[in-house]
Design a protein around this motif. Structure first.
Motif, PDB file in Angstrom:
ATOM      1  N   ARG A  44       0.816  -1.210   0.000  1.00  0.00           N
ATOM      2  CA  ARG A  44       0.000   0.000   0.000  1.00  0.00           C
ATOM      3  C   ARG A  44       0.854   1.267   0.000  1.00  0.00           C
ATOM      4  NH1 ARG A  44      -4.101   0.977   4.926  1.00  0.00           N
ATOM      5  NH2 ARG A  44      -2.433   2.186   5.817  1.00  0.00           N
ATOM      6  N   PHE A  45       1.900   1.288   0.799  1.00  0.00           N
ATOM      7  CA  PHE A  45       2.687   2.510   0.987  1.00  0.00           C
ATOM      8  C   PHE A  45       3.902   2.620   0.075  1.00  0.00           C
ATOM      9  CE2 PHE A  45       0.433   2.191   5.029  1.00  0.00           C
ATOM     10  CZ  PHE A  45      -0.038   3.486   5.168  1.00  0.00           C
ATOM     11  N   GLY A  46       4.366   1.507  -0.465  1.00  0.00           N
ATOM     12  CA  GLY A  46       5.538   1.534  -1.339  1.00  0.00           C
ATOM     13  C   GLY A  46       6.748   2.131  -0.656  1.00  0.00           C
ATOM     14  N   SER A  47       7.473   2.958  -1.388  1.00  0.00           N
ATOM     15  CA  SER A  47       8.711   3.545  -0.870  1.00  0.00           C
ATOM     16  C   SER A  47       8.451   4.632   0.183  1.00  0.00           C
ATOM     17  CB  SER A  47       9.541   4.120  -2.015  1.00  0.00           C
ATOM     18  OG  SER A  47       8.832   5.175  -2.640  1.00  0.00           O
ATOM     19  N   ARG A  48       7.183   4.971   0.401  1.00  0.00           N
ATOM     20  CA  ARG A  48       6.858   5.961   1.442  1.00  0.00           C
ATOM     21  C   ARG A  48       7.076   5.397   2.845  1.00  0.00           C
ATOM     22  NH1 ARG A  48       1.231   7.014   1.220  1.00  0.00           N
ATOM     23  NH2 ARG A  48       1.639   8.645   2.725  1.00  0.00           N
ATOM     24  N   LEU A  49       7.140   4.065   2.961  1.00  0.00           N
ATOM     25  CA  LEU A  49       7.309   3.420   4.256  1.00  0.00           C
ATOM     26  C   LEU A  49       8.741   2.917   4.394  1.00  0.00           C
ATOM     27  CD1 LEU A  49       6.451   2.130   6.921  1.00  0.00           C
ATOM     28  CD2 LEU A  49       5.517   0.214   5.598  1.00  0.00           C
ATOM     29  N   LYS A  50       9.433   3.481   5.364  1.00  0.00           N
ATOM     30  CA  LYS A  50      10.791   3.044   5.681  1.00  0.00           C
ATOM     31  C   LYS A  50      10.828   2.636   7.143  1.00  0.00           C
ATOM     32  CE  LYS A  50      12.318   6.622   2.547  1.00  0.00           C
ATOM     33  NZ  LYS A  50      10.933   7.074   2.423  1.00  0.00           N
ATOM     34  N   VAL A  51      11.719   1.701   7.454  1.00  0.00           N
ATOM     35  CA  VAL A  51      11.848   1.215   8.824  1.00  0.00           C
ATOM     36  C   VAL A  51      13.319   1.152   9.183  1.00  0.00           C
ATOM     37  CG1 VAL A  51      11.405  -0.705  10.410  1.00  0.00           C
ATOM     38  CG2 VAL A  51       9.747  -0.165   8.626  1.00  0.00           C
ATOM     39  N   GLU A  52      13.641   1.647  10.368  1.00  0.00           N
ATOM     40  CA  GLU A  52      14.982   1.508  10.926  1.00  0.00           C
ATOM     41  C   GLU A  52      14.861   0.667  12.187  1.00  0.00           C
ATOM     42  OE1 GLU A  52      16.921   5.186  11.859  1.00  0.00           O
ATOM     43  OE2 GLU A  52      16.896   5.861   9.777  1.00  0.00           O
ATOM     44  N   GLN A  53      15.835  -0.222  12.377  1.00  0.00           N
ATOM     45  CA  GLN A  53      15.857  -1.045  13.579  1.00  0.00           C
ATOM     46  C   GLN A  53      17.162  -0.819  14.324  1.00  0.00           C
ATOM     47  OE1 GLN A  53      14.757  -5.208  13.178  1.00  0.00           O
ATOM     48  NE2 GLN A  53      13.944  -4.781  11.144  1.00  0.00           N
ATOM     49  N   ASN A  75      -0.561   1.622  14.428  1.00  0.00           N
ATOM     50  CA  ASN A  75      -0.822   2.981  14.903  1.00  0.00           C
ATOM     51  C   ASN A  75       0.100   3.977  14.204  1.00  0.00           C
ATOM     52  OD1 ASN A  75      -2.232   4.649  17.057  1.00  0.00           O
ATOM     53  ND2 ASN A  75      -0.086   5.101  17.498  1.00  0.00           N
ATOM     54  N   ALA A  76       1.392   3.623  14.097  1.00  0.00           N
ATOM     55  CA  ALA A  76       2.360   4.508  13.439  1.00  0.00           C
ATOM     56  C   ALA A  76       2.002   4.727  11.969  1.00  0.00           C
ATOM     57  CB  ALA A  76       3.771   3.923  13.565  1.00  0.00           C
ATOM     58  N   LEU A  77       1.501   3.698  11.329  1.00  0.00           N
ATOM     59  CA  LEU A  77       1.100   3.819   9.919  1.00  0.00           C
ATOM     60  C   LEU A  77      -0.167   4.657   9.771  1.00  0.00           C
ATOM     61  CD1 LEU A  77       1.673   0.148   8.768  1.00  0.00           C
ATOM     62  CD2 LEU A  77       2.944   2.144   7.983  1.00  0.00           C
ATOM     63  N   THR A  78      -1.181   4.310  10.539  1.00  0.00           N
ATOM     64  CA  THR A  78      -2.495   4.942  10.399  1.00  0.00           C
ATOM     65  C   THR A  78      -2.481   6.415  10.774  1.00  0.00           C
ATOM     66  OG1 THR A  78      -3.544   2.826  10.875  1.00  0.00           O
ATOM     67  CG2 THR A  78      -4.908   4.797  11.135  1.00  0.00           C
ATOM     68  N   HIS A  79      -1.790   6.744  11.856  1.00  0.00           N
ATOM     69  CA  HIS A  79      -1.831   8.115  12.368  1.00  0.00           C
ATOM     70  C   HIS A  79      -0.584   8.922  12.014  1.00  0.00           C
ATOM     71  CE1 HIS A  79      -5.453   7.036  14.480  1.00  0.00           C
ATOM     72  NE2 HIS A  79      -4.832   6.000  15.000  1.00  0.00           N
ATOM     73  N   GLY A  80       0.389   8.278  11.393  1.00  0.00           N
ATOM     74  CA  GLY A  80       1.630   8.963  11.048  1.00  0.00           C
ATOM     75  C   GLY A  80       1.918   8.922   9.557  1.00  0.00           C
ATOM     76  N   ILE A  81       2.469   7.826   9.104  1.00  0.00           N
ATOM     77  CA  ILE A  81       2.948   7.686   7.725  1.00  0.00           C
ATOM     78  C   ILE A  81       1.843   7.949   6.704  1.00  0.00           C
ATOM     79  CG2 ILE A  81       4.070   6.132   6.082  1.00  0.00           C
ATOM     80  CD1 ILE A  81       5.816   6.953   8.556  1.00  0.00           C
ATOM     81  N   ALA A  82       0.634   7.467   6.960  1.00  0.00           N
ATOM     82  CA  ALA A  82      -0.467   7.611   5.997  1.00  0.00           C
ATOM     83  C   ALA A  82      -0.797   9.067   5.695  1.00  0.00           C
ATOM     84  CB  ALA A  82      -1.715   6.893   6.506  1.00  0.00           C
ATOM     85  N   HIS A  83      -0.508   9.979   6.610  1.00  0.00           N
ATOM     86  CA  HIS A  83      -0.851  11.388   6.425  1.00  0.00           C
ATOM     87  C   HIS A  83       0.281  12.216   5.809  1.00  0.00           C
ATOM     88  CE1 HIS A  83      -4.679  11.159   8.533  1.00  0.00           C
ATOM     89  NE2 HIS A  83      -4.084  10.321   9.360  1.00  0.00           N
ATOM     90  N   LEU A  84       1.408  11.579   5.567  1.00  0.00           N
ATOM     91  CA  LEU A  84       2.566  12.295   5.032  1.00  0.00           C
ATOM     92  C   LEU A  84       2.744  11.972   3.550  1.00  0.00           C
ATOM     93  CD1 LEU A  84       4.947  11.562   8.024  1.00  0.00           C
ATOM     94  CD2 LEU A  84       3.977  13.794   7.435  1.00  0.00           C
ATOM     95  N   ILE A  85       2.714  12.977   2.705  1.00  0.00           N
ATOM     96  CA  ILE A  85       2.847  12.770   1.256  1.00  0.00           C
ATOM     97  C   ILE A  85       4.132  12.018   0.934  1.00  0.00           C
ATOM     98  CG2 ILE A  85       3.186  13.946  -0.949  1.00  0.00           C
ATOM     99  CD1 ILE A  85       1.298  16.150   0.171  1.00  0.00           C
ATOM    100  N   GLU A  86       5.228  12.428   1.582  1.00  0.00           N
ATOM    101  CA  GLU A  86       6.521  11.794   1.310  1.00  0.00           C
ATOM    102  C   GLU A  86       6.738  10.543   2.148  1.00  0.00           C
ATOM    103  OE1 GLU A  86       7.040  14.427   4.802  1.00  0.00           O
ATOM    104  OE2 GLU A  86       6.015  14.652   2.895  1.00  0.00           O
TER     105      GLU A  86
END
Length: 164
Positions: A44-53, A75-86
């Motif tokens: 769904r998010f493609g390259s818009r979703l990045k993860v650091e561990q 929660n991080a996806l729904t209320h954070g990443i999903a609302h950011l264009i980049e």
């Protein structure tokens, strides 16, 4: 793409059922399951979703309740990443602090995002599960400002050799 996503989803669901039948699993298994969930979400998010561990090696053997991380990432996806264009980067950090395991998630938020219509059900469920399992020995701390959301879970650090 749909076929790949279905295969990833099926794998996530299979592993969720297997781990969910256990009272506790190793943190490294839980992280692997959460990364499997994020693989599905990348459809769904493609390259818009990045993860650091940033995983403290000694914490990998700690025992945690299964599916502890999935609602935190959701929660991080729904209320954070999903609302950011980049999009943005979700950071996962674990460390062993004295007798406690600390698991932190940090994610960016859009300061102009719409107010949440939800009631924090995912985070509330995590709190309730931890309270049931650990009583007052567990905490879920939240820190939020207009640009970032942080959640930290603190539970007793237990391994197979220390578990009572």
């Amino acid at each position: 793409g749909a076929r790949v996503m279905c295969l990833k989803l099926a794998d996530f669901l299979r592993r969720s059922l297997r781990f969910g039948a256990q009272e506790y699993i190793k943190l490294d298994e839980e992280i692997s399951l959460a990364m499997n969930f994020l693989d599905v979400e990348r459809t769904r998010f493609g390259s818009r979703l990045k993860v650091e561990q940033h995983i403290d090696e000694v914490t990998k053997q700690c025992l945690v309740p299964p599916l502890l991380l999935q609602p935190l990432f959701e929660n991080a996806l729904t209320h954070g990443i999903a609302h950011l264009i980049e999009g943005g980067t979700i950071c996962l950090q674990t460390e062993w602090r004295g007798s406690r395991l600390s698991v932190k998630l940090h994610n960016p938020c859009d300061p102009d995002r719409p107010k949440s219509r939800g009631n924090g059900l995912g985070l509330d469920n995590v709190r309730k599960r931890l309270r049931t399992l650990y009583g007052n020995d567990a905490r879920v701390d939240i820190k939020e400002d207009s640009r970032y959301f942080d959640v930290e879970v603190l539970i007793p650090a237990q391994t197979n050799s220390t578990f009572n």
